[in-house]
Design an enzyme around this catalytic site. Structure first.
Site, PDB file in Angstrom:
ATOM      1  CE  LYS A  57      63.908  28.256  15.310  1.00 47.65           C
ATOM      2  NZ  LYS A  57      62.555  28.353  15.856  1.00 47.65           N
ATOM      3  CB  SER A  82      65.659  18.467  17.481  1.00 49.46           C
ATOM      4  OG  SER A  82      64.963  19.182  16.490  1.00 49.46           O
ATOM      5  CD  GLU A 208      52.550  25.399   7.033  1.00 51.96           C
ATOM      6  OE1 GLU A 208      52.658  25.130   8.226  1.00 51.96           O
ATOM      7  OE2 GLU A 208      51.456  25.326   6.417  1.00 51.96           O
ATOM      8  N   GLY A 212      53.904  19.100   6.033  1.00 49.19           N
ATOM      9  CA  GLY A 212      53.693  19.815   7.293  1.00 49.19           C
ATOM     10  C   GLY A 212      52.914  21.086   7.093  1.00 49.19           C
ATOM     11  CG  ASP A 214      51.536  22.874  11.202  1.00 49.87           C
ATOM     12  OD1 ASP A 214      52.410  22.542  10.380  1.00 49.87           O
ATOM     13  OD2 ASP A 214      51.765  23.658  12.138  1.00 49.87           O
ATOM     14  CB  SER A 308      65.009  30.504   7.927  1.00 47.92           C
ATOM     15  OG  SER A 308      64.901  29.184   7.408  1.00 47.92           O
TER      16      SER A 308
END
Length: 325
Positions: A57, A82, A208, A212, A214, A308
């Protein structure tokens, strides 16, 4: 028919890499003979758990922040997250000599809140079950005149995240397939942009958590769909709908999405710890889980994985990876 130019290009990822030079860590690429033998392929692991703030990130956060005007920087940055993006924006602000205000849920992990505060950020909390973090952050940014850096819905963030894949490919050369986790879709969108830009034949597959899915459902439907807020140990991927910008990239570039269950993620975390000697947070272990379970399908010769992040505290790691979960 008019073709609109993509929001992020290989040149954008390359430009981001230049800006990030000397600021982000060029993270190691690990190999394991044990892993290669297990899955029958040559596997290259891009270890973003060794990135600053412990996750990829920081790439996107710093890149987006570095492109703000001096006037914007003088007023400060806002973000909502979060976890890893919160820490990333806080550190980016500190590096660029400005301040950050982060909107976090009241029940965010104390370790993540403490880490964010340690980088010098101000925390504003909201109730994640009744409040809308985007609305809270946008109102706050407007009121205080802050520049808002979202976790994935921004071309500069996506280009920054894509530098992880760019580094991997520069180091190891062409890959037949690249696997990366999918949450909001910024990492995979940037990664696919880099991979397909350099090697159009390369396949890019997102991973995924089962709860989750999506992005998988959205790709199948041809438009963005929402799922109930996922209950999964992969907190970094517990999103209920893909980003608009990220989905516009991913529907064009991704070759597929595979799903992994929480127990499979735990097994991958254990494998990484015991055999590879690295600590992964659940979201960081999902591509490895896809590989170990065979979900990624019959593997070609050369495979790349973006692991990640590694932000998981000792107690949670022990709970997740211990014999009784």
């Amino acid at each position: 028919m008019t073709t609109t130019s993509p929001p992020v290009t290989l040149d954008d990822v390359r430009a981001a890499a230049e800006r990030l030079e000397g600021v982000v860590h060029r993270t190691p690429v690990l190999r394991s003979r044990t892993l290669d033998a297990l899955v029958g392929a040559e596997v290259h692991l891009k270890c973003e758990n060794f990135q600053r703030v412990g996750a990829f990130k920081f790439r996107g956060a710093y890149h987006a922040a570095s492109r703000l005007t001096p006037e914007q920087l003088s007023r400060g940055i806002a973000a909502y997250s979060s976890g890893n993006h919160a820490q990333a924006v806080a550190l980016a602000a500190r590096e660029l000599g400005t301040t950050a205000v982060i909107v976090m849920p009241e029940d965010a992990p104390p370790s993540k809140r403490a880490a964010t505060e340690a980088y010098g950020a101000e925390i504003v909390t909201y109730d994640r079950y009744t409040g809308d973090r985007v609305a809270v952050a946008e109102a706050l940014a407007a009121e205080r005149g802050l520049a808002l850096i979202p976790p994935y819905e921004h071309p500069h963030v996506i280009a920054g995240q894509g530098t992880a894949a760019l580094e991997l490919l520069e180091e190891v050369g062409e890959l037949d397939v690249l696997l990366a986790p999918v949450g909001g879709g910024g990492l995979i969108a940037g990664s696919a942009t880099a991979a397909k830009g350099l090697y159009p034949e390369a396949r890019v597959i997102g991973v995924e958590p089962e709860a989750g899915d999506d992005t998988k459902r959205s790709l199948e439907a041809g438009h963005r769909v929402s799922v109930p807020v996922p209950r999964t140990i992969a907190d970094g991927q517990a999103l209920h709908t893909p980003g608009e910008l990220t989905f516009s990239v991913n529907r064009r570039l991704l070759d597929g999405i595979v799903l992994v269950g929480d127990d499979e993620i735990r097994d991958a975390m254990r494998f990484a710890f015991e055999r590879l000697k690295i600590v992964l947070e659940p979201s960081g272990a999902t591509p490895l889980a896809a590989l170990l379970t065979g979900r990624a399908g019959p593997l070609p010769h050369r495979v790349g994985l973006i692991l990640s992040g590694g932000n998981v505290d000792t107690a949670r790691f022990a709970r997740l990876c211990g014999p009784h979960h």
